[in-house]
Write a protein that holds these residues in place. Structure first.
Motif, PDB file in Angstrom:
ATOM      1  N   THR A  36      -6.039  55.781  46.090  1.00 51.80           N
ATOM      2  CA  THR A  36      -5.817  56.668  45.588  1.00 51.80           C
ATOM      3  C   THR A  36      -6.445  57.674  45.400  1.00 51.80           C
ATOM      4  O   THR A  36      -6.551  59.088  45.662  1.00 51.80           O
ATOM      5  N   ILE A  37      -7.969  57.984  45.331  1.00 51.26           N
ATOM      6  CA  ILE A  37      -9.072  58.328  45.525  1.00 51.26           C
ATOM      7  C   ILE A  37      -9.072  59.309  46.798  1.00 51.26           C
ATOM      8  O   ILE A  37      -9.511  60.085  47.112  1.00 51.26           O
ATOM      9  N   HIS A  38      -8.687  58.291  47.558  1.00 53.49           N
ATOM     10  CA  HIS A  38      -8.792  58.991  49.214  1.00 53.49           C
ATOM     11  C   HIS A  38      -7.660  59.872  49.242  1.00 53.49           C
ATOM     12  O   HIS A  38      -8.061  60.993  49.622  1.00 53.49           O
ATOM     13  N   ARG A  39      -6.372  59.672  48.622  1.00 52.35           N
ATOM     14  CA  ARG A  39      -5.549  60.955  48.585  1.00 52.35           C
ATOM     15  C   ARG A  39      -5.885  62.012  48.065  1.00 52.35           C
ATOM     16  O   ARG A  39      -5.698  62.901  48.657  1.00 52.35           O
ATOM     17  N   LEU A  40      -5.919  62.296  47.050  1.00 53.05           N
ATOM     18  CA  LEU A  40      -7.069  63.789  46.193  1.00 53.05           C
ATOM     19  C   LEU A  40      -8.038  63.769  46.998  1.00 53.05           C
ATOM     20  O   LEU A  40      -8.170  64.914  47.263  1.00 53.05           O
ATOM     21  N   GLN A  41      -9.025  62.737  47.574  1.00 55.93           N
ATOM     22  CA  GLN A  41      -9.896  64.014  47.865  1.00 55.93           C
ATOM     23  C   GLN A  41      -9.606  64.667  49.612  1.00 55.93           C
ATOM     24  O   GLN A  41      -9.625  65.478  49.778  1.00 55.93           O
ATOM     25  N   GLU A  42      -8.530  64.011  50.016  1.00 57.18           N
ATOM     26  CA  GLU A  42      -8.178  64.447  51.138  1.00 57.18           C
ATOM     27  C   GLU A  42      -7.043  65.951  50.970  1.00 57.18           C
ATOM     28  O   GLU A  42      -7.121  67.110  51.230  1.00 57.18           O
ATOM     29  N   LEU A  43      -6.719  65.755  49.991  1.00 53.86           N
ATOM     30  CA  LEU A  43      -5.866  66.653  48.963  1.00 53.86           C
ATOM     31  C   LEU A  43      -6.848  68.153  48.531  1.00 53.86           C
ATOM     32  O   LEU A  43      -6.831  69.128  49.388  1.00 53.86           O
ATOM     33  N   LYS A  50     -11.783  73.362  53.758  1.00 55.81           N
ATOM     34  CA  LYS A  50     -12.877  72.404  54.203  1.00 55.81           C
ATOM     35  C   LYS A  50     -12.725  70.569  54.755  1.00 55.81           C
ATOM     36  O   LYS A  50     -12.054  70.015  54.870  1.00 55.81           O
ATOM     37  N   GLU A  51     -13.937  69.970  55.418  1.00 56.89           N
ATOM     38  CA  GLU A  51     -13.672  68.850  56.041  1.00 56.89           C
ATOM     39  C   GLU A  51     -13.772  67.787  55.495  1.00 56.89           C
ATOM     40  O   GLU A  51     -13.087  66.642  56.136  1.00 56.89           O
ATOM     41  N   ALA A  52     -14.015  67.650  54.772  1.00 57.27           N
ATOM     42  CA  ALA A  52     -14.387  66.461  53.415  1.00 57.27           C
ATOM     43  C   ALA A  52     -14.489  66.615  51.803  1.00 57.27           C
ATOM     44  O   ALA A  52     -15.012  67.546  52.193  1.00 57.27           O
ATOM     45  N   ALA A  53     -14.132  66.141  51.071  1.00 54.06           N
ATOM     46  CA  ALA A  53     -14.386  65.691  49.503  1.00 54.06           C
ATOM     47  C   ALA A  53     -14.557  64.857  49.281  1.00 54.06           C
ATOM     48  O   ALA A  53     -14.381  63.191  49.496  1.00 54.06           O
ATOM     49  N   LEU A  54     -15.391  64.960  48.021  1.00 59.64           N
ATOM     50  CA  LEU A  54     -15.848  63.474  47.562  1.00 59.64           C
ATOM     51  C   LEU A  54     -15.516  63.590  45.869  1.00 59.64           C
ATOM     52  O   LEU A  54     -15.755  64.723  45.381  1.00 59.64           O
ATOM     53  N   PRO A 207      -7.561  64.420  32.664  1.00 61.29           N
ATOM     54  CA  PRO A 207      -9.083  64.113  31.447  1.00 61.29           C
ATOM     55  C   PRO A 207     -10.069  64.122  31.843  1.00 61.29           C
ATOM     56  O   PRO A 207     -10.798  64.455  31.470  1.00 61.29           O
ATOM     57  N   VAL A 208     -10.281  63.538  33.628  1.00 62.26           N
ATOM     58  CA  VAL A 208     -11.492  63.562  33.940  1.00 62.26           C
ATOM     59  C   VAL A 208     -11.923  64.099  35.540  1.00 62.26           C
ATOM     60  O   VAL A 208     -11.101  63.506  36.453  1.00 62.26           O
ATOM     61  N   GLY A 209     -12.692  64.156  35.742  1.00 63.39           N
ATOM     62  CA  GLY A 209     -13.263  64.602  37.261  1.00 63.39           C
ATOM     63  C   GLY A 209     -13.177  65.849  37.742  1.00 63.39           C
ATOM     64  O   GLY A 209     -12.927  66.717  37.323  1.00 63.39           O
ATOM     65  N   SER A 210     -14.345  65.727  39.388  1.00 64.19           N
ATOM     66  CA  SER A 210     -14.293  66.772  39.881  1.00 64.19           C
ATOM     67  C   SER A 210     -14.433  66.993  40.925  1.00 64.19           C
ATOM     68  O   SER A 210     -14.486  65.402  41.669  1.00 64.19           O
ATOM     69  N   LEU A 211     -14.796  67.852  41.737  1.00 66.26           N
ATOM     70  CA  LEU A 211     -14.387  67.262  43.699  1.00 66.26           C
ATOM     71  C   LEU A 211     -15.070  68.560  43.988  1.00 66.26           C
ATOM     72  O   LEU A 211     -15.633  69.358  43.779  1.00 66.26           O
ATOM     73  N   LEU A 212     -16.541  67.798  45.596  1.00 71.29           N
ATOM     74  CA  LEU A 212     -17.021  67.839  45.827  1.00 71.29           C
ATOM     75  C   LEU A 212     -16.901  68.457  47.042  1.00 71.29           C
ATOM     76  O   LEU A 212     -16.866  67.447  48.077  1.00 71.29           O
ATOM     77  N   ALA A 240      -7.941  59.149  39.844  1.00 70.31           N
ATOM     78  CA  ALA A 240      -7.788  60.228  40.602  1.00 70.31           C
ATOM     79  C   ALA A 240      -6.260  60.737  40.610  1.00 70.31           C
ATOM     80  O   ALA A 240      -5.957  61.564  40.925  1.00 70.31           O
ATOM     81  N   ALA A 241      -5.361  59.116  40.027  1.00 69.13           N
ATOM     82  CA  ALA A 241      -3.939  59.788  40.214  1.00 69.13           C
ATOM     83  C   ALA A 241      -3.760  60.821  39.398  1.00 69.13           C
ATOM     84  O   ALA A 241      -2.628  61.907  40.183  1.00 69.13           O
ATOM     85  N   ALA A 242      -4.413  61.193  38.284  1.00 66.85           N
ATOM     86  CA  ALA A 242      -4.273  62.523  37.073  1.00 66.85           C
ATOM     87  C   ALA A 242      -4.633  64.303  38.312  1.00 66.85           C
ATOM     88  O   ALA A 242      -3.962  64.649  37.690  1.00 66.85           O
ATOM     89  N   GLY A 243      -5.672  63.590  39.047  1.00 70.38           N
ATOM     90  CA  GLY A 243      -6.406  64.543  39.717  1.00 70.38           C
ATOM     91  C   GLY A 243      -5.024  65.247  40.569  1.00 70.38           C
ATOM     92  O   GLY A 243      -5.000  66.608  40.922  1.00 70.38           O
ATOM     93  N   ILE A 244      -4.856  64.285  41.239  1.00 68.07           N
ATOM     94  CA  ILE A 244      -3.519  64.693  41.755  1.00 68.07           C
ATOM     95  C   ILE A 244      -2.637  65.316  42.280  1.00 68.07           C
ATOM     96  O   ILE A 244      -2.257  66.627  42.208  1.00 68.07           O
ATOM     97  N   VAL A 245      -2.083  65.177  40.348  1.00 68.05           N
ATOM     98  CA  VAL A 245      -0.697  65.885  39.459  1.00 68.05           C
ATOM     99  C   VAL A 245      -1.469  67.026  39.346  1.00 68.05           C
ATOM    100  O   VAL A 245      -0.518  68.569  39.529  1.00 68.05           O
ATOM    101  N   ALA A 246      -2.592  67.636  38.709  1.00 68.44           N
ATOM    102  CA  ALA A 246      -3.223  68.696  38.418  1.00 68.44           C
ATOM    103  C   ALA A 246      -3.391  69.895  39.498  1.00 68.44           C
ATOM    104  O   ALA A 246      -2.840  70.807  40.004  1.00 68.44           O
ATOM    105  N   LEU A 247      -3.606  69.026  41.188  1.00 70.13           N
ATOM    106  CA  LEU A 247      -3.848  69.877  41.991  1.00 70.13           C
ATOM    107  C   LEU A 247      -2.056  70.474  42.601  1.00 70.13           C
ATOM    108  O   LEU A 247      -2.276  71.283  42.824  1.00 70.13           O
ATOM    109  N   GLU A 248      -0.841  69.645  42.459  1.00 71.08           N
ATOM    110  CA  GLU A 248       0.286  69.834  42.467  1.00 71.08           C
ATOM    111  C   GLU A 248       0.987  70.505  41.970  1.00 71.08           C
ATOM    112  O   GLU A 248       1.552  71.434  42.384  1.00 71.08           O
TER     113      GLU A 248
END
Length: 358
Positions: A36-43, A50-54, A207-212, A240-248
């Motif tokens: 799930t983190i992989h999917r969030l970072q790819e999204l 950008k090429e990649a995310a963390l 609820p939590v998190g940021s992306l670099l 990360a699952a909540a983050g995916i919903v946030a972006l979508e």
């Protein structure tokens, strides 16, 4: 009715986020095994171009990782005098990385003064001066009241930096607000800079998190820096699952926050004792000052007295600099909350004896 306008960090996760967190497939992310983190970072990488995310726990950590990854000990980090990195991140660049901050003026638009940036760039020739290792920019700009920087402004700064082989990092905690305000895709705003951080836990309501985000090589090195700072989070796919919903699902609705903030700013402008500039309210923040009946600006103590009076009316706000009040709209604030806030602010002005208004 409680109207919490202190920050967009007070948002509650949506039902879709809660369900996604419950069903999330997880693994040990320190072993790079959380799908799930992989999917969030790819999204995140795809949306920002950008090429990649963390995935990182907080925006402050994301900015600290960027600074430590871009610069070496003793290299200067150029920041704006009104920047979040300078005012609110515990001096991380200097404390953790041994990088002095070189401070340049910030225009009211949130843009760095390019002439002062040009004058402040230092190389290795003079052994008395810390060489410039990184320039940081902020979009949207917090202390300037949620102002946005255009692609052209960002490009002008990046072109200057890159001409001296200096990378640019963007504190884009509310970058999606900027993109919505400008009606441009996020990847266009991200294009001029070498790295950027954006938050999931502000207007996007996770609820939590940021992306670099940045190049593959930068993110590879940033991963080591995250480990150094204690940012490895094991089965963090739940977050990360909540983050995916946030972006979508939560990006387009930011326009509603902007509309309501503008409505609040216009209403505040009708109050004689409030100094506010509605034309500068373009995202989800409005910053205003208060004046007494003789027209004198209130000091920090008097402003805090008003904020407490507003709290007693059910309207929560905070100070943003000396004598400045900040209100932030977000998910969960509807039209009726704005109306209640306006009435509560009027009553607070009466109760704190700042104004006699009807």
């Amino acid at each position: 009715m409680l109207v919490d306008l202190r920050s967009d960090t007070v948002t509650q996760p949506t039902q879709e986020m809660r369900e996604a967190m419950y069903r999330a497939e997880v693994g040990d992310d320190v072993y790079d095994e959380d799908p799930t983190i992989h999917r969030l970072q790819e999204l995140a990488a795809e949306m920002t171009g950008k090429e990649a995310a963390l995935f990182v726990p907080t925006g402050t950590m994301g900015n600290a990782i960027a600074v430590l990854t871009h610069t070496g000990r003793g290299q200067a980090v150029m920041v704006g005098d009104e920047s979040h990195i300078y005012h609110y991140e515990a001096g991380g660049a200097s404390t953790l990385g041994g990088s002095p901050m070189y401070v340049v003026p910030t225009h009211t638009s949130g843009m760095l003064d390019l002439e002062r940036v040009r004058d402040g760039i230092a190389g290795l020739a003079d052994p008395h001066v810390a060489p410039t290792g990184l320039i940081c920019v902020e979009n949207t700009h917090n202390r300037c009241g949620g102002t946005v920087l255009t692609v052209e402004q960002l490009a002008s700064l990046a072109d200057l930096a890159h001409a001296h082989n200096i990378p640019v990092h963007m504190d884009g905690a509310r970058l999606f607000n900027a993109a919505v305000a400008l009606d441009q895709p996020v990847h266009e705003l991200a294009r001029p800079v070498d790295s950027l951080m954006f938050c999931l836990s502000k207007g996007l309501s996770a609820p939590v998190g940021s992306l670099l985000v940045g190049s593959k090589d930068f993110i590879r090195r940033a991963l080591r820096t995250r480990k150094l700072l204690g940012g490895g989070m094991r089965q963090a796919g739940f977050l990360a699952a909540a983050g995916i919903v946030a972006l979508e699902q939560m990006v387009e609705r930011l326009a509603d926050d902007h509309t309501r903030c503008k409505r609040l700013a216009l209403a505040l402008a009708d109050i004689p004792e409030v100094e506010v500039f509605p034309e500068k309210t373009v995202t989800n923040m409005v910053i205003f000052r208060l004046r007494d009946q003789q027209g004198a600006a209130l000091d920090a103590t008097e402003t805090q007295r008003f904020i407490q009076a507003a709290r007693e009316q059910g309207v929560l706000m905070g100070q943003s600099g000396v004598g400045r009040v900040r209100a932030v709209t977000h998910y969960g604030i509807e039209d009726e909350h704005i109306e209640a806030a306006i009435q509560g602010i009027r009553q607070a002005l009466r109760d704190s004896k700042i104004a006699k208004i009807g």
